[in-house]
Design a protein around this motif. Structure first.
Motif, PDB file in Angstrom:
ATOM      1  N   MET A   1       0.785  -0.955   0.038  1.00 18.74           N
ATOM      2  CA  MET A   1       0.131  -0.038  -0.025  1.00 18.74           C
ATOM      3  C   MET A   1       1.013   1.320   0.022  1.00 18.74           C
ATOM      4  SD  MET A   1      -3.065   1.131   0.096  1.00 18.74           S
ATOM      5  CE  MET A   1      -3.946   2.351   0.454  1.00 18.74           C
ATOM      6  N   LYS A   2       1.925   1.306   0.826  1.00 18.47           N
ATOM      7  CA  LYS A   2       2.784   2.473   0.960  1.00 18.47           C
ATOM      8  C   LYS A   2       3.200   2.889  -0.697  1.00 18.47           C
ATOM      9  CE  LYS A   2       4.596   2.628   5.507  1.00 18.47           C
ATOM     10  NZ  LYS A   2       5.669   2.753   6.367  1.00 18.47           N
ATOM     11  N   ALA A   3       3.930   1.551  -1.254  1.00 17.69           N
ATOM     12  CA  ALA A   3       4.667   1.747  -2.556  1.00 17.69           C
ATOM     13  C   ALA A   3       3.703   2.387  -3.626  1.00 17.69           C
ATOM     14  CB  ALA A   3       5.126   0.452  -3.248  1.00 17.69           C
ATOM     15  N   PHE A   4       2.402   1.953  -3.332  1.00 19.50           N
ATOM     16  CA  PHE A   4       1.334   2.193  -4.427  1.00 19.50           C
ATOM     17  C   PHE A   4       1.043   4.285  -4.033  1.00 19.50           C
ATOM     18  CE2 PHE A   4      -3.269   3.709  -5.028  1.00 19.50           C
ATOM     19  CZ  PHE A   4      -3.103   3.580  -6.246  1.00 19.50           C
ATOM     20  N   LEU A   5       1.099   4.437  -2.727  1.00 14.61           N
ATOM     21  CA  LEU A   5       0.843   5.928  -2.486  1.00 14.61           C
ATOM     22  C   LEU A   5       1.962   6.636  -2.868  1.00 14.61           C
ATOM     23  CD1 LEU A   5      -1.018   5.700   1.109  1.00 14.61           C
ATOM     24  CD2 LEU A   5      -1.929   6.225  -1.126  1.00 14.61           C
ATOM     25  N   ILE A   6       3.327   6.017  -2.808  1.00 13.59           N
ATOM     26  CA  ILE A   6       4.285   7.009  -3.223  1.00 13.59           C
ATOM     27  C   ILE A   6       4.511   7.022  -4.643  1.00 13.59           C
ATOM     28  CG2 ILE A   6       7.022   6.678  -3.349  1.00 13.59           C
ATOM     29  CD1 ILE A   6       6.858   5.489  -0.406  1.00 13.59           C
ATOM     30  N   ALA A   7       4.155   5.907  -5.094  1.00 14.12           N
ATOM     31  CA  ALA A   7       4.054   5.930  -6.725  1.00 14.12           C
ATOM     32  C   ALA A   7       3.098   7.253  -7.299  1.00 14.12           C
ATOM     33  CB  ALA A   7       3.653   4.564  -7.501  1.00 14.12           C
ATOM     34  N   LEU A   8       1.964   7.155  -6.847  1.00 15.71           N
ATOM     35  CA  LEU A   8       0.787   8.001  -6.967  1.00 15.71           C
ATOM     36  C   LEU A   8       1.358   9.584  -6.810  1.00 15.71           C
ATOM     37  CD1 LEU A   8      -2.160   8.408  -7.920  1.00 15.71           C
ATOM     38  CD2 LEU A   8      -2.967   8.176  -5.598  1.00 15.71           C
ATOM     39  N   LEU A   9       1.738   9.435  -5.614  1.00 16.98           N
ATOM     40  CA  LEU A   9       2.404  11.056  -5.243  1.00 16.98           C
ATOM     41  C   LEU A   9       3.502  11.387  -6.298  1.00 16.98           C
ATOM     42  CD1 LEU A   9       2.587  13.151  -3.288  1.00 16.98           C
ATOM     43  CD2 LEU A   9       4.072  12.105  -1.990  1.00 16.98           C
ATOM     44  N   VAL A  10       4.331  10.582  -6.711  1.00 13.42           N
ATOM     45  CA  VAL A  10       5.320  10.823  -7.764  1.00 13.42           C
ATOM     46  C   VAL A  10       4.684  11.309  -8.765  1.00 13.42           C
ATOM     47  CG1 VAL A  10       7.219   9.905  -9.217  1.00 13.42           C
ATOM     48  CG2 VAL A  10       7.181   9.611  -6.534  1.00 13.42           C
ATOM     49  N   ALA A  11       3.629  10.441  -9.465  1.00  9.95           N
ATOM     50  CA  ALA A  11       3.031  10.847 -10.626  1.00  9.95           C
ATOM     51  C   ALA A  11       2.250  12.041 -10.722  1.00  9.95           C
ATOM     52  CB  ALA A  11       2.063   9.642 -10.920  1.00  9.95           C
ATOM     53  N   VAL A  12       1.576  12.369  -9.455  1.00  9.75           N
ATOM     54  CA  VAL A  12       0.909  13.827  -9.322  1.00  9.75           C
ATOM     55  C   VAL A  12       1.941  14.823  -8.972  1.00  9.75           C
ATOM     56  CG1 VAL A  12      -0.396  15.095  -7.737  1.00  9.75           C
ATOM     57  CG2 VAL A  12      -1.070  12.833  -8.123  1.00  9.75           C
ATOM     58  N   LEU A  13       3.006  14.642  -8.669  1.00  6.36           N
ATOM     59  CA  LEU A  13       4.119  15.768  -8.606  1.00  6.36           C
ATOM     60  C   LEU A  13       4.678  16.111 -10.011  1.00  6.36           C
ATOM     61  CD1 LEU A  13       5.583  15.248  -5.242  1.00  6.36           C
ATOM     62  CD2 LEU A  13       4.081  16.991  -5.897  1.00  6.36           C
ATOM     63  N   CYS A  14       4.921  14.875 -10.759  1.00  5.42           N
ATOM     64  CA  CYS A  14       5.615  15.160 -12.305  1.00  5.42           C
ATOM     65  C   CYS A  14       4.509  15.348 -13.361  1.00  5.42           C
ATOM     66  CB  CYS A  14       6.338  13.726 -12.159  1.00  5.42           C
ATOM     67  SG  CYS A  14       7.654  13.525 -11.304  1.00  5.42           S
ATOM     68  N   ALA A  15       3.281  15.354 -13.018  1.00  4.43           N
ATOM     69  CA  ALA A  15       2.347  15.591 -14.100  1.00  4.43           C
ATOM     70  C   ALA A  15       2.633  17.030 -14.640  1.00  4.43           C
ATOM     71  CB  ALA A  15       0.845  15.092 -13.755  1.00  4.43           C
ATOM     72  N   LYS A  16       2.375  17.181 -15.958  1.00  7.00           N
ATOM     73  CA  LYS A  16       2.481  18.642 -16.481  1.00  7.00           C
ATOM     74  C   LYS A  16       1.192  19.226 -16.060  1.00  7.00           C
ATOM     75  CE  LYS A  16       3.052  21.016 -20.892  1.00  7.00           C
ATOM     76  NZ  LYS A  16       2.992  21.007 -22.335  1.00  7.00           N
ATOM     77  N   GLN A  17       1.272  20.341 -15.522  1.00  3.71           N
ATOM     78  CA  GLN A  17       0.064  21.178 -14.989  1.00  3.71           C
ATOM     79  C   GLN A  17      -0.822  21.569 -16.498  1.00  3.71           C
ATOM     80  OE1 GLN A  17       0.860  24.653 -12.668  1.00  3.71           O
ATOM     81  NE2 GLN A  17      -1.129  24.828 -12.405  1.00  3.71           N
ATOM     82  N   ALA A  18      -1.974  21.451 -16.548  1.00  3.29           N
ATOM     83  CA  ALA A  18      -2.638  22.173 -17.692  1.00  3.29           C
ATOM     84  C   ALA A  18      -2.867  23.474 -17.647  1.00  3.29           C
ATOM     85  CB  ALA A  18      -3.960  21.500 -17.663  1.00  3.29           C
ATOM     86  N   SER A  19      -2.839  24.244 -18.811  1.00  5.21           N
ATOM     87  CA  SER A  19      -3.039  25.543 -18.739  1.00  5.21           C
ATOM     88  C   SER A  19      -4.644  25.640 -18.643  1.00  5.21           C
ATOM     89  CB  SER A  19      -2.817  26.292 -20.083  1.00  5.21           C
ATOM     90  OG  SER A  19      -3.100  27.589 -20.176  1.00  5.21           O
ATOM     91  N   SER A  20      -4.989  26.671 -17.695  1.00  2.00           N
ATOM     92  CA  SER A  20      -6.206  27.004 -17.467  1.00  2.00           C
ATOM     93  C   SER A  20      -6.363  28.607 -17.518  1.00  2.00           C
ATOM     94  CB  SER A  20      -6.817  26.435 -16.072  1.00  2.00           C
ATOM     95  OG  SER A  20      -5.977  26.942 -14.991  1.00  2.00           O
ATOM     96  N   MET A  21      -5.557  29.153 -18.423  1.00  3.11           N
ATOM     97  CA  MET A  21      -5.942  30.763 -18.592  1.00  3.11           C
ATOM     98  C   MET A  21      -7.065  31.056 -19.297  1.00  3.11           C
ATOM     99  SD  MET A  21      -4.100  33.460 -17.760  1.00  3.11           S
ATOM    100  CE  MET A  21      -3.143  34.932 -18.542  1.00  3.11           C
ATOM    101  N   PHE A  22      -7.673  31.911 -18.833  1.00  6.84           N
ATOM    102  CA  PHE A  22      -8.929  32.315 -19.355  1.00  6.84           C
ATOM    103  C   PHE A  22      -9.043  33.965 -19.515  1.00  6.84           C
ATOM    104  CE2 PHE A  22     -10.547  28.472 -17.872  1.00  6.84           C
ATOM    105  CZ  PHE A  22     -11.553  28.104 -18.849  1.00  6.84           C
ATOM    106  N   CYS A  23      -9.336  34.559 -20.467  1.00  7.62           N
ATOM    107  CA  CYS A  23      -9.247  35.885 -20.891  1.00  7.62           C
ATOM    108  C   CYS A  23     -10.843  36.339 -21.590  1.00  7.62           C
ATOM    109  CB  CYS A  23      -8.084  36.375 -21.869  1.00  7.62           C
ATOM    110  SG  CYS A  23      -6.583  36.163 -21.409  1.00  7.62           S
TER     111      CYS A  23
END
Length: 126
Positions: A1-23
């Motif tokens: 379970m710890k390995a899954f949570l660590i892998a999930l945390l790494v995936a979230v931190l490394c994911a490219k942030q999507a642009s949400s700029m509105f004008c």
């Protein structure tokens, strides 16, 4: 379970942030009230750009407002007395709400206009 949570945390931190700029967007409108349509900017567009132009004198003064997303920020402020052009950039979502860009008075241009008028009057002998 710890390995899954660590892998999930790494995936979230490394994911490219999507642009949400509105004008707010509009093209050559007379009033800021016509410039309240929102638009999701492309990933490379990091600024909201507002362009304000005016031309004429007194009651014949005409104003135009253009708003859009922009990849760069070409801030400009030109005033010739009877015509002016100004751009303003901002970098947060829906930050280009106001259509009242500041077109600063060019006191140098006003002074030169007054001097040129006086020279014309003196030459004409009035």
């Amino acid at each position: 379970m710890k390995a899954f949570l660590i892998a999930l945390l790494v995936a979230v931190l490394c994911a490219k942030q999507a642009s949400s700029m509105f004008c707010y967007v509009c093209e050559n409108e007379h009033s800021n009230w016509n410039c309240l349509k929102t638009y999701k900017c492309e990933d490379n567009e990091k600024f909201c750009l507002t362009t304000y132009s005016s031309a004429g004198l007194g009651k014949d003064m005409g104003h135009r407002i253009t708003k859009k997303c922009s990849a760069d920020c070409p801030e400009t402020n030109v005033n010739f007395g009877v015509a002016a052009y100004s751009t303003k950039c901002c970098s947060t979502s829906l930050c280009n709400f106001s259509g009242a860009n500041s077109i600063k008075m060019s006191y140098t241009m006003m002074f030169l206009g007054v001097v040129a008028s006086l020279i014309c009057v003196i030459k004409a002998g009035l």
